[in-house]
Design an enzyme around this catalytic site. Structure first.
Site, PDB file in Angstrom:
ATOM      1  N   GLY A 146      -8.002  -8.056   9.525  1.00 51.73           N
ATOM      2  CA  GLY A 146      -6.986  -7.237  10.148  1.00 51.73           C
ATOM      3  C   GLY A 146      -6.529  -7.751  11.492  1.00 51.73           C
ATOM      4  NE  ARG A 147      -9.464  -4.617  15.578  1.00 50.59           N
ATOM      5  CZ  ARG A 147     -10.460  -4.188  16.356  1.00 50.59           C
ATOM      6  NH1 ARG A 147     -10.187  -3.604  17.513  1.00 50.59           N
ATOM      7  NH2 ARG A 147     -11.708  -4.334  15.972  1.00 50.59           N
TER       8      ARG A 147
ATOM      9  CD  GLN B 249      -2.709   1.213   2.522  1.00 49.90           C
ATOM     10  OE1 GLN B 249      -2.178   1.606   3.551  1.00 49.90           O
ATOM     11  NE2 GLN B 249      -3.979   0.838   2.466  1.00 49.90           N
TER      12      GLN B 249
ATOM     13  CE1 TYR C  65      -2.969   9.034   7.537  1.00 44.64           C
ATOM     14  CE2 TYR C  65      -3.816   6.983   6.614  1.00 44.64           C
ATOM     15  CZ  TYR C  65      -3.320   7.706   7.684  1.00 44.64           C
ATOM     16  OH  TYR C  65      -3.166   7.106   8.914  1.00 44.64           O
TER      17      TYR C  65
ATOM     18  NE  ARG D 269      -8.499  -0.166   3.359  1.00 40.46           N
ATOM     19  CZ  ARG D 269      -8.245  -0.367   4.639  1.00 40.46           C
ATOM     20  NH1 ARG D 269      -7.302   0.334   5.248  1.00 40.46           N
ATOM     21  NH2 ARG D 269      -8.908  -1.272   5.326  1.00 40.46           N
TER      22      ARG D 269
END
Length: 363
Positions: free
Chosen positions: A316-317, A101, A173, A225
């Site tokens: 993810g987690r 990414q 971002y 994304r």
């Protein structure tokens, strides 16, 4: 008969993912101070790649002034190539495709992270968070340079042997900052209505695809994304995102990745509250682009529910704390999956210090 999550998927670029399960891009803060990949980081990704269709790394900055936090990956310089190459090979050796990414933090950073340099953004508007620093508005020359830097980062990803890149147009971002009416108050060709605020994204995608066509000698993934909405006013609303999707479909993207902390999340917009945002985005794409759903995926039921409204599911987690989770899913060993709350898991799962310290802020 193979379950849907174990079926391969051939993307528009020609890359075939061995299955529909991906590792979500997550910050780990394991890189060296200058963004060079560490051996700990390589081992971390390799340990979690087994049984996955693809691993998407945490965000890698394309310019030094795009660094968002300490311990962040960098793809801003050729000197990073040896370790990036090692990272890509380590992931691929486990059978997964390796996607890096790439991003620029824009206003979502500070002088202390940038060595005393003021952050930059579309406009001189601070992020709506405590202690946020007011960035400097980028000049036209700087905008052109950052677009070129995304192209250069794409070339490095190709040279390092990655199977693709994901453009991080989410989580407030820089790419998102140009599309947002909150962070973009310019008075030139980059601001105005949705179409004008899309100009930066359009130029960025053009640069990236020109780079891929010039340098990639084999099929190469380009994903994108997005965050579905912003809470600030003015800000990106869900209807803006649906419009953005119509524009992104004009490019040869391999997938759209919806950034959410819960795949069942409902929009703020009252016109889109009968179903999840994942459902509405999937409907809007009309099968023209594969969609990755993500957010609090922990077990087989979650995977099944996400894949009802998406072609791919990112985890993810759960993978941080349960590195063999994808293998367990593949082998039907669901009873061995970690089910404890992540706060509890943090007390017993061995993680290195930078990762443990950062994860503690997430759970």
């Amino acid at each position: 008969m193979a379950k849907i999550e174990q079926l391969p998927l051939t993307l528009r670029s020609g890359v075939t993912l061995p299955n529909r399960i991906m590792m979500s891009p997550m910050t780990t803060q394991q890189s060296f101070y200058n963004g060079t990949v560490t051996q700990d980081e390589i081992a971390y990704y390799a340990a979690r790649a087994r049984g996955l269709g693809a691993v998407i790394t945490g965000a890698a900055n394309v310019q030094a002034d795009g660094k968002g936090w300490p311990g962040e990956l960098s793809i801003a310089d050729d000197q990073m190539l040896p370790e990036l190459t090692e990272l890509a090979k380590a992931i691929q050796a486990k059978g997964a495709k390796a996607i890096i990414q790439i991003f620029h933090a824009g206003r979502m950073t500070d002088r202390s992270t940038l060595g005393g340099v003021q952050p930059v953004s579309a406009s001189a508007v601070a992020a709506p968070r405590p202690g946020a620093e007011t960035p400097r508005a980028m000049t036209l020359a700087e905008i052109e340079q950052v677009i070129k830097s995304f192209g250069a980062a794409t070339k490095r990803a190709i040279e390092a042997g990655f199977d693709g890149i994901e453009l991080h147009g989410a989580n407030t971002y820089l790419i998102q900052q140009f599309f947002s009416p909150h962070s973009n108050r310019r008075t030139d060709q980059y601001d105005g209505d949705r179409q004008a605020r899309f100009t930066f994204i359009k130029e960025l995608l053009t640069e990236v695809f020109e780079t891929v066509h010039q340098y990639a000698k084999r099929p190469f993934i380009v994903g994108y994304r997005i965050s579905p909405e912003e809470f600030e006013t003015p800000g990106i609303r869900f209807a803006d995102t649906l419009w953005l999707l119509t524009q992104l479909q004009n490019f040869d993207l391999d997938y759209i990745h919806l950034s959410e902390n819960d795949y069942q999340r409902i929009a703020q917009d009252p016109d889109y509250q009968d179903h999840s945002m994942l459902f509405y985005v999937h409907q809007a794409l009309q099968g023209k682009l594969p969609l990755i759903g993500v957010g609090n995926v922990r077990n087989r039921q979650d995977v099944t529910q996400v894949l009802a409204d998406a072609e791919l599911v990112a985890v993810g987690r759960q993978l941080i704390f349960d590195p063999d989770w994808a293998l367990k899913l593949q082998q039907g060993a669901d009873e061995t999956m970690l089910t404890a709350p992540f706060k509890e898991a943090l007390k017993s799962i061995p993680l290195n210090t930078p990762l443990r310290d950062f994860v503690a802020t997430m759970v």
